[in-house]
Design a protein around this motif. Sequence first.
Motif, PDB file in Angstrom:
ATOM      1  N   LEU A  48       1.003  -0.993   0.047  1.00 42.46           N
ATOM      2  CA  LEU A  48      -0.427   0.023   0.265  1.00 42.46           C
ATOM      3  C   LEU A  48       0.877   1.273  -0.165  1.00 42.46           C
ATOM      4  CD1 LEU A  48      -2.988  -0.881   2.755  1.00 42.46           C
ATOM      5  CD2 LEU A  48      -2.684  -1.753   0.302  1.00 42.46           C
ATOM      6  N   LEU A  49       1.224   1.962  -0.962  1.00 36.35           N
ATOM      7  CA  LEU A  49       1.258   3.068  -1.237  1.00 36.35           C
ATOM      8  C   LEU A  49       0.877   4.094  -1.365  1.00 36.35           C
ATOM      9  CD1 LEU A  49       5.358   3.471  -2.327  1.00 36.35           C
ATOM     10  CD2 LEU A  49       4.371   3.247  -4.422  1.00 36.35           C
ATOM     11  N   LEU A 171       2.863  -5.942   7.597  1.00 37.21           N
ATOM     12  CA  LEU A 171       3.767  -4.614   8.467  1.00 37.21           C
ATOM     13  C   LEU A 171       3.782  -2.998   7.991  1.00 37.21           C
ATOM     14  CD1 LEU A 171       6.561  -6.531   6.009  1.00 37.21           C
ATOM     15  CD2 LEU A 171       6.321  -7.051   8.592  1.00 37.21           C
ATOM     16  N   ASP A 172       3.432  -2.233   8.682  1.00 38.50           N
ATOM     17  CA  ASP A 172       3.348  -0.747   9.219  1.00 38.50           C
ATOM     18  C   ASP A 172       4.890   0.241   8.623  1.00 38.50           C
ATOM     19  OD1 ASP A 172       2.739   1.035   8.917  1.00 38.50           O
ATOM     20  OD2 ASP A 172       1.434   1.357  10.947  1.00 38.50           O
ATOM     21  N   GLU A 173       5.180   0.156   7.747  1.00 45.89           N
ATOM     22  CA  GLU A 173       6.282   1.079   7.769  1.00 45.89           C
ATOM     23  C   GLU A 173       7.663   0.167   8.347  1.00 45.89           C
ATOM     24  OE1 GLU A 173       6.862   3.988   6.065  1.00 45.89           O
ATOM     25  OE2 GLU A 173       5.313   4.589   5.713  1.00 45.89           O
ATOM     26  N   PRO A 174       7.637  -0.820   8.274  1.00 47.63           N
ATOM     27  CA  PRO A 174       8.869  -1.850   8.934  1.00 47.63           C
ATOM     28  C   PRO A 174      10.681  -0.576   8.287  1.00 47.63           C
ATOM     29  CG  PRO A 174       8.026  -2.935   7.139  1.00 47.63           C
ATOM     30  CD  PRO A 174       7.093  -1.286   6.996  1.00 47.63           C
ATOM     31  N   LEU A 175      10.951  -0.600   8.084  1.00 50.67           N
ATOM     32  CA  LEU A 175      11.950  -0.109   7.434  1.00 50.67           C
ATOM     33  C   LEU A 175      12.542   1.805   7.893  1.00 50.67           C
ATOM     34  CD1 LEU A 175      12.562  -1.808   4.253  1.00 50.67           C
ATOM     35  CD2 LEU A 175      13.100  -3.012   6.871  1.00 50.67           C
ATOM     36  N   SER A 176      11.527   2.616   7.958  1.00 48.98           N
ATOM     37  CA  SER A 176      11.806   3.900   8.085  1.00 48.98           C
ATOM     38  C   SER A 176      12.383   4.119   9.161  1.00 48.98           C
ATOM     39  CB  SER A 176       9.913   4.358   8.563  1.00 48.98           C
ATOM     40  OG  SER A 176       9.643   4.084   9.562  1.00 48.98           O
ATOM     41  N   VAL A 205       2.522  -1.546   4.205  1.00 52.47           N
ATOM     42  CA  VAL A 205       2.123  -0.114   4.125  1.00 52.47           C
ATOM     43  C   VAL A 205       3.253   0.132   4.084  1.00 52.47           C
ATOM     44  CG1 VAL A 205       1.857   1.727   5.896  1.00 52.47           C
ATOM     45  CG2 VAL A 205       0.210  -0.206   5.156  1.00 52.47           C
ATOM     46  N   THR A 206       3.967   1.339   2.717  1.00 57.71           N
ATOM     47  CA  THR A 206       5.043   2.417   2.980  1.00 57.71           C
ATOM     48  C   THR A 206       4.217   3.388   1.920  1.00 57.71           C
ATOM     49  OG1 THR A 206       7.686   2.375   2.326  1.00 57.71           O
ATOM     50  CG2 THR A 206       5.858   1.059   1.064  1.00 57.71           C
ATOM     51  N   HIS A 207       5.810   4.488   2.833  1.00 57.45           N
ATOM     52  CA  HIS A 207       5.648   5.759   1.072  1.00 57.45           C
ATOM     53  C   HIS A 207       6.521   5.543   0.326  1.00 57.45           C
ATOM     54  CE1 HIS A 207       8.098   6.746   5.024  1.00 57.45           C
ATOM     55  NE2 HIS A 207       9.078   8.233   4.272  1.00 57.45           N
ATOM     56  N   ASP A 208       7.569   5.132   0.535  1.00 57.13           N
ATOM     57  CA  ASP A 208       8.920   4.854   0.001  1.00 57.13           C
ATOM     58  C   ASP A 208       8.422   3.969  -1.786  1.00 57.13           C
ATOM     59  OD1 ASP A 208      11.401   3.451  -0.577  1.00 57.13           O
ATOM     60  OD2 ASP A 208      12.066   4.731   0.978  1.00 57.13           O
ATOM     61  N   GLN A 209       8.546   4.775  -2.605  1.00 57.10           N
ATOM     62  CA  GLN A 209       8.738   3.946  -3.821  1.00 57.10           C
ATOM     63  C   GLN A 209       9.784   2.700  -3.753  1.00 57.10           C
ATOM     64  OE1 GLN A 209      10.141   6.590  -7.128  1.00 57.10           O
ATOM     65  NE2 GLN A 209       9.572   7.758  -5.919  1.00 57.10           N
ATOM     66  N   VAL A 210      10.947   3.080  -3.487  1.00 53.96           N
ATOM     67  CA  VAL A 210      11.525   1.662  -4.009  1.00 53.96           C
ATOM     68  C   VAL A 210      11.230   0.632  -3.388  1.00 53.96           C
ATOM     69  CG1 VAL A 210      14.344   1.100  -3.600  1.00 53.96           C
ATOM     70  CG2 VAL A 210      13.789   3.320  -4.003  1.00 53.96           C
ATOM     71  N   GLU A 211      10.521   0.429  -1.859  1.00 51.21           N
ATOM     72  CA  GLU A 211      10.629  -0.435  -1.031  1.00 51.21           C
ATOM     73  C   GLU A 211       9.295  -1.445  -2.360  1.00 51.21           C
ATOM     74  OE1 GLU A 211       9.395   0.350   2.402  1.00 51.21           O
ATOM     75  OE2 GLU A 211      11.473   1.584   3.574  1.00 51.21           O
ATOM     76  N   ALA A 212       8.237  -0.359  -2.481  1.00 50.19           N
ATOM     77  CA  ALA A 212       7.409  -0.857  -2.838  1.00 50.19           C
ATOM     78  C   ALA A 212       7.950  -1.853  -4.277  1.00 50.19           C
ATOM     79  CB  ALA A 212       6.279  -0.018  -3.512  1.00 50.19           C
ATOM     80  N   LEU A 213       8.368  -0.955  -5.643  1.00 49.22           N
ATOM     81  CA  LEU A 213       8.985  -1.554  -6.189  1.00 49.22           C
ATOM     82  C   LEU A 213       9.649  -2.751  -6.393  1.00 49.22           C
ATOM     83  CD1 LEU A 213       9.839   1.496  -8.278  1.00 49.22           C
ATOM     84  CD2 LEU A 213       7.809  -0.238  -8.915  1.00 49.22           C
ATOM     85  N   THR A 214      10.604  -2.664  -5.087  1.00 46.33           N
ATOM     86  CA  THR A 214      11.437  -3.978  -4.778  1.00 46.33           C
ATOM     87  C   THR A 214      10.709  -4.986  -4.155  1.00 46.33           C
ATOM     88  OG1 THR A 214      13.710  -2.350  -4.123  1.00 46.33           O
ATOM     89  CG2 THR A 214      13.667  -5.094  -3.511  1.00 46.33           C
ATOM     90  N   LEU A 215      10.160  -5.472  -3.121  1.00 47.59           N
ATOM     91  CA  LEU A 215       8.785  -6.352  -2.535  1.00 47.59           C
ATOM     92  C   LEU A 215       7.852  -6.428  -3.293  1.00 47.59           C
ATOM     93  CD1 LEU A 215       9.937  -5.673   0.942  1.00 47.59           C
ATOM     94  CD2 LEU A 215      11.139  -7.141  -0.465  1.00 47.59           C
ATOM     95  N   ALA A 216       7.077  -6.171  -3.635  1.00 47.54           N
ATOM     96  CA  ALA A 216       5.670  -6.314  -3.770  1.00 47.54           C
ATOM     97  C   ALA A 216       5.515  -7.231  -5.557  1.00 47.54           C
ATOM     98  CB  ALA A 216       5.032  -4.347  -3.899  1.00 47.54           C
ATOM     99  N   ASP A 217       4.364  -7.927  -5.299  1.00 51.62           N
ATOM    100  CA  ASP A 217       3.690  -8.190  -6.624  1.00 51.62           C
ATOM    101  C   ASP A 217       2.959  -7.476  -7.262  1.00 51.62           C
ATOM    102  OD1 ASP A 217       5.062 -11.031  -6.075  1.00 51.62           O
ATOM    103  OD2 ASP A 217       3.976 -11.396  -3.822  1.00 51.62           O
TER     104      ASP A 217
END
Length: 370
Positions: A48-49, A171-176, A205-217
């Motif tokens: 969720l971006l 996972l709610d912003e787990p790396l922020s 859940v993230t606001h970081d596009q790199v995290e979303a592009l890297t991990l998400a199906d």
Amino acid sequence: MSTETTPIAPVTPAPSGIRFDGVSVAYGENTVLDRLDLTVEPGEVMALLGPSGSGKTTALRAVAGFVRPASGRVYIGGRDVTQLPPHQRGIGMVVQQYALFPHLKVKDNVAFGLKAHRTPRDEIAGRVTEALELVGMAAYATRYPRELSGGQQQRVAIARALAIRPGVLLLDEPLSALDARLRSGMLAELARLHRELPDVSILYVTHDQVEALTLADRIAVMDRARLQDCGTPEELYRRPRTEFTASFVGNANLLPVTVTGPGRVDLAGAAFDVPTLTATPGATATLCVRPHLVGLGPGPNALTGTVTEVQWRGSTHRVHADIDGHPLMADLRELREPPALGAPVTLHFAPEDAVLLPAGAAREREVAGG
């Protein structure tokens, strides 16, 4: 003396998959999640971006059971859990601040959820070891959280969530809270965990596009309490459907154009070739081109303007230009002598690298529900 250990009980897969069916959440007159329809398939990672206030964390909390929808239903593994308390939903959850108990050792932090779920006492030690080995923290079982780095604490938090063998991991912003180097390492670890836990559905859940592009199906793009777009990372990056998606999933040049005919648009009096489109001549649209697909010098779809800024980024120079009052970015590799500020510049892009989007005003009406 026998050296045999008590075998871990066979794993019964927990219910997996999530479905939001018209879920809305409101605080008084303020709607923070508006009629969300979304399905996370069993074994899928869904990101969720969106920006702050977009509704993404509220959606996750609705799955966790921490907020109750004003309308709509939440399903986990095909079961309606809308009215169930969190501990009956079969979920694991990791938040950005870890939430480890400082007075408990690592192994006891990981065992906490198992005890809360009334796991048989003779299974707990084996399950704790299993979870810690999964995240590479078995050697730290007797340490306290204060003796661990931020990245290690996050691994323990993930192990605690996985120890109960959930069907759904939230996972709610787990790396922020991690620095850039640790964040990169944890992204790799989360990708590995996904491969090793193919039956677990993950809502990230993230606001970081790199995290979303890297991990998400798949990525669900949220804005203003509503779902704006959903698709695979490649789909949303290469062929976004809205200006918001284009600008939030990767960097994008968004240029206002007028349709002049099949496969032709006009920008500030210059004609450009674009993929075949069916829009009516005279209609307004937005031309989307990613910065790395813009080249320096003459070529197809050439634009001329003035350099307004040059940023060195290691492997590239990002050149900002003004094209008749419209900003344009180009990520250019191996420039020995980048153009000077204020210098005239010619940039170009291939027709197949452009995407035509509805004009911004149309998107604003969609968001407003008009």
